[in-house]
Design an enzyme around this catalytic site. Sequence first.
Site, short mmCIF file in Angstrom:
data_model
loop_
_atom_site.label_atom_id
_atom_site.label_comp_id
_atom_site.label_asym_id
_atom_site.label_seq_id
_atom_site.Cartn_x
_atom_site.Cartn_y
_atom_site.Cartn_z
N ASP A 43 21.37 -47.98 -46.18
CA ASP A 43 20.48 -49.64 -45.89
C ASP A 43 20.40 -50.37 -47.05
OD1 ASP A 43 18.53 -48.16 -47.60
OD2 ASP A 43 16.88 -48.52 -46.09
N GLY A 158 4.92 -38.84 -49.51
CA GLY A 158 5.80 -38.52 -50.29
C GLY A 158 6.98 -37.56 -49.79
N ALA A 159 6.86 -37.23 -48.34
CA ALA A 159 7.60 -36.38 -47.73
C ALA A 159 9.00 -36.93 -47.26
CB ALA A 159 6.88 -35.72 -46.55
N GLY A 160 9.27 -38.03 -47.55
CA GLY A 160 10.51 -38.85 -47.11
C GLY A 160 10.21 -39.18 -45.47
N LEU A 161 8.94 -39.36 -45.31
CA LEU A 161 8.76 -39.79 -43.78
C LEU A 161 8.24 -40.97 -43.44
CD1 LEU A 161 7.57 -36.16 -42.67
CD2 LEU A 161 10.02 -37.16 -42.33
N GLU A 196 7.23 -54.05 -50.85
CA GLU A 196 7.33 -52.81 -51.35
C GLU A 196 8.30 -52.67 -52.72
OE1 GLU A 196 7.34 -49.49 -49.00
OE2 GLU A 196 8.20 -48.02 -50.75
N ASP A 208 13.08 -48.31 -43.81
CA ASP A 208 11.74 -47.75 -43.11
C ASP A 208 10.92 -48.58 -42.62
OD1 ASP A 208 12.96 -45.62 -44.96
OD2 ASP A 208 11.34 -45.81 -46.51
P1 ADP Z 1 6.91 -41.84 -48.34
O1 ADP Z 1 6.74 -43.34 -47.75
O2 ADP Z 1 8.19 -41.43 -48.06
O3 ADP Z 1 5.71 -41.08 -47.94
P2 ADP Z 1 6.24 -43.20 -51.00
O4 ADP Z 1 6.52 -42.65 -52.29
O5 ADP Z 1 7.14 -44.15 -50.58
O6 ADP Z 1 6.63 -41.91 -50.10
O7 ADP Z 1 4.96 -43.61 -50.46
C1 ADP Z 1 3.86 -42.77 -50.77
C2 ADP Z 1 2.64 -43.50 -51.31
O8 ADP Z 1 2.35 -44.44 -50.27
C3 ADP Z 1 1.52 -42.90 -51.82
O9 ADP Z 1 1.73 -42.35 -53.21
C4 ADP Z 1 0.47 -43.80 -51.72
O10 ADP Z 1 0.13 -44.60 -52.41
C5 ADP Z 1 0.72 -44.45 -50.51
N1 ADP Z 1 0.21 -43.98 -49.05
C6 ADP Z 1 0.60 -43.59 -48.09
N2 ADP Z 1 -0.14 -43.20 -47.09
C7 ADP Z 1 -1.50 -43.48 -47.55
C8 ADP Z 1 -2.87 -43.47 -47.25
N3 ADP Z 1 -3.04 -42.93 -46.01
N4 ADP Z 1 -3.70 -43.85 -48.00
C9 ADP Z 1 -3.44 -44.35 -49.34
N5 ADP Z 1 -2.06 -44.60 -49.71
C10 ADP Z 1 -1.19 -44.13 -49.10
MG MG Z 2 8.18 -44.84 -48.70
#
Ligand code: ADP
Ligand code: MG
Length: 419
Positions: A43, A158-161, A196, A208
């Site tokens: 992407d 942080g699960a790639g989702l 982002e 995403d």
């Molecule tokens: P992914 O998008 O794959 O889950 P990222 O590293 O891109 O992983 O994003 C994860 C980050 O997004 C977390 O560390 C946090 O800062 C933020 N985040 C995601 N969901 C929440 C939530 N429900 N509340 C607060 N922060 C969140």
């Molecule tokens: Mg992300």
Amino acid sequence: MTATGAPAVAEEAAARFRELYGAAPDGVWAAPGRVNLIGEYTDFNDGFVMPLALPHTAVAAVARRTDGRLRLHSAQAQAQATPQAGATAQAGAGAQASRVVAAGGRRGVVELEAAALRPGGVPGWAAYPAGVVWALREAGHPVGGGADIHLTSTVPTGAGLSSSAALEVATALALNDLYGLGLTGPDLAVLAQRAENAFVGVPCGVMDQMASARCTAGHLLHLDTRDLSCRQVPFDPAAHGLRLLVVDTGVRHALGDGAYAERRAGCEAGARALGVRTLREVPYDTLPEALGRLDDPVVRACVRHVVSENRRVERTMALLDAGDVRAVGAVLSEGHASLRDDLRVSCPELDLVVSSALAAGALGARMTGGGFGGSAVVLAGEDAADTVASAVADAFAAAGYRAPRVFPAVPSEGVRRLL
Ligand code: ADP
Ligand code: MG
């Protein structure tokens, strides 16, 4: 559904909003996480991807303000990197009034000034929703009145989702609706990506945010990231006696961030060496010749992955159009081999998901998302799916890894207003 016709999750978010801010929200919005079936590391090369939205969503209860303040709260913030309650976060020369308020029943509410938002200036999770406000303002949209926002999400982080995109896109649609901006899903996705990239400082592509904004229930989203054109591809594995599983390994290796930037640089170097704007411009049938013109083995591997991965997305779409969903399995496994051996973005846990799933009779499997941990997708026959899931769990136990989380990938709705 509740008496008002809104889902319970919307009512709950609205109730929590009232507790936090002392008045009802103007509305409640939801945006999903996603899992990418195929099209990885394409992407940012103008290439193709094919994600689906998960039933897991970020929900945003939001009210407009008129005084330029931005108040942000997340139900999951304690689990995220959040500044200490009561602390005042300052960030160098670009410092802005960023306070985490502990008093008055508003534990963990982050308070900001919309006009003072600066890239890199907001620490922790609050940067994601704040970044959306910043990106909208930067693009000239009148959201300067500010907002009160309560977020709650079921997307694993942080699960790639794509928990991050879910937060951004829910926030973006809420502000669009409340401020009457009239922006489209792709407009909002691009602004969320800019939030982002430029505000939070994560160099992600646009998949995403587009998935969260544009996916529809029962479909994969075939997205051309060059012009953001979308095709909704019907996807109902159960109708073919199949199941698509997501396996969240629960691990995230630290080297991921640097490695992602390195692979991006490798792709850009490849495009320069081949005299094209992006690797999208390299047709698959010219790949051997293109590779022959590249000396650097790392650059060559990046080019081989991206060009062949774009081809795998197109093959997958053709197989789905032909109704041959089973055959998609082999394409997924090929994609994994390319990510593992050429791009080298897999890890032992992801490789173990793939090898143990295939050994237990899965039709195909691959890591999904950026790699170095996170999740994998597995395509299996309905009758084999449970055996496959327990085989993966057993393999993890035998290797001494934490138990993985396995759930079916049900293609769900994209961003929407709930209340
Ligand atoms: P992914 O998008 O794959 O889950 P990222 O590293 O891109 O992983 O994003 C994860 C980050 O997004 C977390 O560390 C946090 O800062 C933020 N985040 C995601 N969901 C929440 C939530 N429900 N509340 C607060 N922060 C969140
Ligand atoms: Mg992300």
